[in-house]
Design a protein around this motif. Structure first.
Motif, PDB file in Angstrom:
ATOM      1  N   VAL A 166      -5.571 -73.893 -24.660  1.00  0.00           N
ATOM      2  CA  VAL A 166      -5.526 -72.869 -23.626  1.00  0.00           C
ATOM      3  C   VAL A 166      -6.692 -73.002 -22.652  1.00  0.00           C
ATOM      4  O   VAL A 166      -6.556 -72.707 -21.456  1.00  0.00           O
ATOM      5  N   SER A 185      -2.471 -64.522 -19.640  1.00  0.00           N
ATOM      6  CA  SER A 185      -1.394 -65.348 -20.201  1.00  0.00           C
ATOM      7  C   SER A 185      -0.506 -64.538 -21.136  1.00  0.00           C
ATOM      8  O   SER A 185       0.729 -64.645 -21.090  1.00  0.00           O
ATOM      9  N   HIS A 189       3.461 -63.512 -20.799  1.00  0.00           N
ATOM     10  CA  HIS A 189       4.452 -63.729 -21.853  1.00  0.00           C
ATOM     11  C   HIS A 189       5.206 -62.441 -22.182  1.00  0.00           C
ATOM     12  O   HIS A 189       6.439 -62.429 -22.235  1.00  0.00           O
ATOM     13  N   ALA A 233      -4.040 -69.299 -16.139  1.00  0.00           N
ATOM     14  CA  ALA A 233      -3.208 -68.523 -17.054  1.00  0.00           C
ATOM     15  C   ALA A 233      -1.738 -68.867 -16.829  1.00  0.00           C
ATOM     16  O   ALA A 233      -1.321 -69.188 -15.717  1.00  0.00           O
ATOM     17  N   SER A 234      -0.948 -68.801 -17.890  1.00  0.00           N
ATOM     18  CA  SER A 234       0.481 -69.071 -17.768  1.00  0.00           C
ATOM     19  C   SER A 234       1.236 -68.405 -18.901  1.00  0.00           C
ATOM     20  O   SER A 234       0.666 -68.117 -19.962  1.00  0.00           O
ATOM     21  N   LYS A 237       1.101 -70.570 -22.060  1.00  0.00           N
ATOM     22  CA  LYS A 237      -0.104 -70.345 -22.860  1.00  0.00           C
ATOM     23  C   LYS A 237      -0.017 -69.008 -23.599  1.00  0.00           C
ATOM     24  O   LYS A 237      -0.422 -68.897 -24.757  1.00  0.00           O
ATOM     25  N   GLY A 238       0.539 -68.002 -22.928  1.00  0.00           N
ATOM     26  CA  GLY A 238       0.672 -66.705 -23.566  1.00  0.00           C
ATOM     27  C   GLY A 238       1.576 -66.756 -24.782  1.00  0.00           C
ATOM     28  O   GLY A 238       1.287 -66.133 -25.808  1.00  0.00           O
TER      29      GLY A 238
END
Length: 261
Positions: A166, A185, A189, A233-234, A237-238
């Protein structure tokens, strides 16, 4: 109704789940606190509730309504109290609320209770509430209360390999991760509709001295309220963070409560 949410159950169904099925009750603990211009004020409660629900699905548990208010935001881990919207409790009030709720769960017949904390500053006041409740229960006639309580901060269940994926450029530490890559992240999600990615600030990590001052030095805190940039952040990744946390917390609770079967 086979729901994991306490507020969706009738008292009869709830009674059966905790006494007949011996379900683990999970209590999310958050705060109402600024999380920069791109995340909602309720981020801490939203994330602790989402994690608790994931864990409940793993262990057949019940998620109680979250504590939506937490202990006062601190500059070096939450930005501080000077931001509009941050709405906090005194430590004693959080402890007493925790104490009351735990005693109520014990009265219901709950034997397995886990507090899932999502607000860094809550830790010791939740602990005080747990200690007071357990003392109260012990003084009611049993030396060892039939209730067992676990308190945890969900981020402590992340492993170094996952953090390395991450944070390929290095992990800044959980305190500086306020409204940064990890929380952003996980919100992408769980609640992507509540994240304004176009408003993510690009501040450098805050550089705090190794002490605190009172009154707080608000000038130490970036104007955005974000202590480390959320760039990078994405939702992918979350999902990685959420999956590891849920699986490892579930495993820990199964192990901790196994002898109560």
């Amino acid at each position: 109704m086979n729901s994991h949410l306490m507020q969706h159950l009738s008292w009869v169904d709830y009674h059966q789940r905790i006494l007949g099925d011996e379900a683990i009750v999970l209590l999310p603990c958050g705060a109402l606190e600024q999380h920069g211009p791109h995340l909602p004020l309720g981020t801490d409660a939203l994330l602790s509730s989402a994690v608790a629900l994931d864990v409940a699905r793993e262990v057949g548990g019940i998620v109680a309504p979250a504590f939506n208010y937490g202990y006062r935001s601190q500059p070096k881990c939450g930005g501080g109290q000077h931001f509009c919207g941050t709405t906090s409790l005194d430590g004693n009030n959080l402890s007493q609320m925790t104490r009351d709720v735990i005693r109520e769960f014990a009265r219901h017949g709950v034997r397995r209770l886990a507090l899932i904390d999502g607000h860094y500053e809550n830790q010791w006041f939740l602990t005080e509430g747990i200690e007071l409740a357990m003392r109260d229960l012990s003084q009611q006639g049993t030396r060892t209360p039939p209730l067992r309580v676990v308190r945890l901060e969900y981020w402590d269940f992340l492993t170094e390999p996952t953090l390395a994926k991450v944070f390929p450029e290095g992990f800044p530490g959980f305190a500086l991760e306020h409204a940064a890559v990890m929380e952003t992240s996980m919100m992408l999600h769980y609640h992507p509709d509540l994240v304004s990615t176009d408003k993510i600030p690009d501040d450098r990590p805050a550089d705090f001295p190794p002490y605190d001052t009172y009154p707080a030095r608000t000038g130490w805190v970036p104007l955005s309220g974000v202590l480390s940039s959320a760039r990078g952040a994405s939702a992918v990744k979350g999902a990685l963070l959420a999956q590891e946390v849920a699986q490892r917390v579930a495993a820990a609770l199964r192990a901790e409560f196994s002898d109560l079967s």
